[in-house]
Motif scaffolding. Structure first.
Motif, short mmCIF file in Angstrom:
data_model
loop_
_atom_site.label_atom_id
_atom_site.label_comp_id
_atom_site.label_asym_id
_atom_site.label_seq_id
_atom_site.Cartn_x
_atom_site.Cartn_y
_atom_site.Cartn_z
N SER A 62 48.74 19.89 -25.13
CA SER A 62 48.49 20.40 -23.77
C SER A 62 47.11 21.04 -23.61
N VAL A 63 46.43 21.34 -24.70
CA VAL A 63 45.10 21.97 -24.59
C VAL A 63 43.97 21.09 -25.10
N LYS A 64 44.32 19.92 -25.63
CA LYS A 64 43.28 19.03 -26.16
C LYS A 64 42.30 18.66 -25.05
N GLY A 65 41.02 18.73 -25.37
CA GLY A 65 39.98 18.43 -24.40
C GLY A 65 39.59 19.61 -23.54
N ARG A 66 40.35 20.71 -23.61
CA ARG A 66 40.03 21.89 -22.82
C ARG A 66 39.71 23.10 -23.69
N PHE A 67 40.38 23.26 -24.80
CA PHE A 67 40.19 24.41 -25.67
C PHE A 67 39.45 23.97 -26.94
N ILE A 68 38.66 24.89 -27.46
CA ILE A 68 37.95 24.65 -28.72
C ILE A 68 38.11 25.86 -29.61
N ILE A 69 38.58 25.63 -30.83
CA ILE A 69 38.67 26.71 -31.81
C ILE A 69 37.48 26.60 -32.75
N SER A 70 36.93 27.74 -33.09
CA SER A 70 35.80 27.75 -34.02
C SER A 70 35.84 29.05 -34.80
N ARG A 71 35.07 29.11 -35.85
CA ARG A 71 35.05 30.33 -36.65
C ARG A 71 33.65 30.61 -37.16
N ASP A 72 33.42 31.88 -37.42
CA ASP A 72 32.21 32.34 -38.05
C ASP A 72 32.66 33.00 -39.35
N ASN A 73 32.52 32.27 -40.45
CA ASN A 73 33.03 32.78 -41.73
C ASN A 73 32.28 34.03 -42.20
N ALA A 74 31.02 34.12 -41.83
CA ALA A 74 30.24 35.30 -42.23
C ALA A 74 30.79 36.57 -41.57
N ASN A 76 34.04 36.65 -40.47
CA ASN A 76 35.51 36.57 -40.55
C ASN A 76 36.13 36.61 -39.16
N THR A 77 35.56 35.84 -38.27
CA THR A 77 36.00 35.84 -36.88
C THR A 77 36.33 34.43 -36.43
N VAL A 78 37.43 34.30 -35.70
CA VAL A 78 37.80 33.03 -35.12
C VAL A 78 37.77 33.17 -33.61
N TYR A 79 37.35 32.11 -32.94
CA TYR A 79 37.21 32.12 -31.49
C TYR A 79 38.09 31.04 -30.88
N LEU A 80 38.45 31.24 -29.64
CA LEU A 80 39.11 30.20 -28.87
C LEU A 80 38.43 30.12 -27.52
N GLN A 81 37.64 29.06 -27.34
CA GLN A 81 36.99 28.82 -26.07
C GLN A 81 37.97 28.05 -25.19
#
Length: 115
Positions: A62-74, A76-81
Motif C-alpha cells: 500500500s505504500v510502494k511508490g510513495r514512501f521511502i525508507i533510508s538510514r544514516d548509519n553514522a 544510527n538514524t532511520v527515516y521514512l519519507q
C-alpha cells in the motif's frame, strides 16, 4: 539496551508529505534491522517498511511508490519519507530495531492525514 526516539509526526492534508525520523542510541549492533510499523485505531500493527544494515529494503504494497525508507548509519538514524499521503495512512507510526534476537520499539509518533 537500545533507545529509540521518533519525531516528525504531524497533521497533514491529503497528498502532502512528511518525513519521520528515528534516532537509536545505546548498544547498537552493526548488523541490524530498522523498520517502521504503524497502527491505526481498531487495526493490528503492520509493517510499513524495513531496512537492513546491508541495504535491503522492503515495503508493504500500500505504500510502494510513495514512501521511502533510508538510514544514516553514522547517526544510527532511520527515516521514512512519506509522499502522496492518504487518509488511510493515518496511524501511530512506530520505529523498530532488531539485532541479536533483541527487539526494541519506539514510543510512536502520530500521523494524521485529513481529506
Amino acid at each position: 539496551q537500545v533507545q529509540l526516539v521518533e519525531s516528525g509526526g504531524d497533521l497533514v492534508q491529503t497528498v502532502g508529505s512528511l518525513r519521520l525520523s528515528c534516532a537509536a542510541s545505546g548498544s547498537i549492533f552493526r548488523g541490524n534491522v530498522m523498520a517502521w510499523y504503524r497502527q491505526a485505531p481498531g487495526k493490528q500493527r503492520e509493517l510499513v517498511a524495513s531496512d537492513t544494515s546491508g541495504g535491503f529494503t522492503n515495503y508493504v504494497d500500500s505504500v510502494k511508490g510513495r514512501f521511502i525508507i533510508s538510514r544514516d548509519n553514522a547517526k544510527n538514524t532511520v527515516y521514512l519519507q512519506m509522499n502522496g499521503l492518504k487518509p488511510e495512512d493515518t496511524a501511530v507510526y512506530y520505529c523498530y530495531y532488531a539485532a541479536s534476537a533483541l527487539v526494541y520499539w519506539g514510543q510512536g509518533t502520530q500521523v494524521t492525514v485529513s481529506s
